[in-house]
Design a protein around this motif. Structure first.
Motif, PDB file in Angstrom:
ATOM      1  N   THR A  58       0.968  -1.188   0.129  1.00 17.94           N
ATOM      2  CA  THR A  58      -0.183   0.035  -0.028  1.00 17.94           C
ATOM      3  C   THR A  58       0.958   1.374  -0.090  1.00 17.94           C
ATOM      4  N   VAL A  59       0.561   2.133  -0.940  1.00 13.48           N
ATOM      5  CA  VAL A  59       1.428   3.333  -1.131  1.00 13.48           C
ATOM      6  C   VAL A  59       0.991   4.155   0.208  1.00 13.48           C
ATOM      7  N   ASN A  64       5.007  11.231  -1.605  1.00 13.79           N
ATOM      8  CA  ASN A  64       5.540  12.329  -2.140  1.00 13.79           C
ATOM      9  C   ASN A  64       5.910  13.338  -1.249  1.00 13.79           C
ATOM     10  N   ALA A  65       6.079  13.340  -0.026  1.00 14.89           N
ATOM     11  CA  ALA A  65       6.326  14.259   0.897  1.00 14.89           C
ATOM     12  C   ALA A  65       7.841  14.583   1.021  1.00 14.89           C
TER      13      ALA A  65
END
Length: 81
Positions: A58-59, A64-65
Motif C-alpha cells: 500500500t502506497v 511524495n512528502a
C-alpha cells in the motif's frame, strides 16, 4: 571444450545435444577449423500476469512528502546523525 568434426556430429547428434544442454561446450569443426558452437536456448520468460501482486503493498499517504533533512543530506554526500 569439446571439438568434433561434422561427420561425428551427424552420427552422435542426440548425445551432443544432451551434453550441450547440461552445459558442456561443444564446437563443431570442418576440416579441423571450428565453424559453430552448440549451445542450449535460454528458457523463455513466462508471460507476466498484470495485477498478480495487487494488495501486497500500500502506497503511504506521505509518499511524495519531502525527505527529512538528515536523509536528504545523506543523499547529497553528508552523513546521517
Amino acid at each position: 571444450m569439446t571439438q568434433i568434426n561434422i561427420h561425428e556430429a551427424k552420427t552422435h547428434l542426440s548425445q551432443l545435444l544432451f551434453r550441450a544442454v547440461l552445459g558442456e561446450d561443444i564446437i563443431i569443426a570442418k576440416a579441423g577449423k571450428p565453424i559453430v558452437r552448440l549451445v542450449p536456448i535460454e528458457k523463455p520468460l513466462e508471460d507476466r500476469v498484470l495485477g498478480q501482486d495487487e494488495g501486497l503493498f500500500t502506497v503511504p499517504e506521505d509518499f511524495n512528502a519531502p525527505l527529512p533533512e538528515d536523509i536528504l543530506s545523506a543523499f547529497e554526500g553528508g552523513t546521517m546523525e
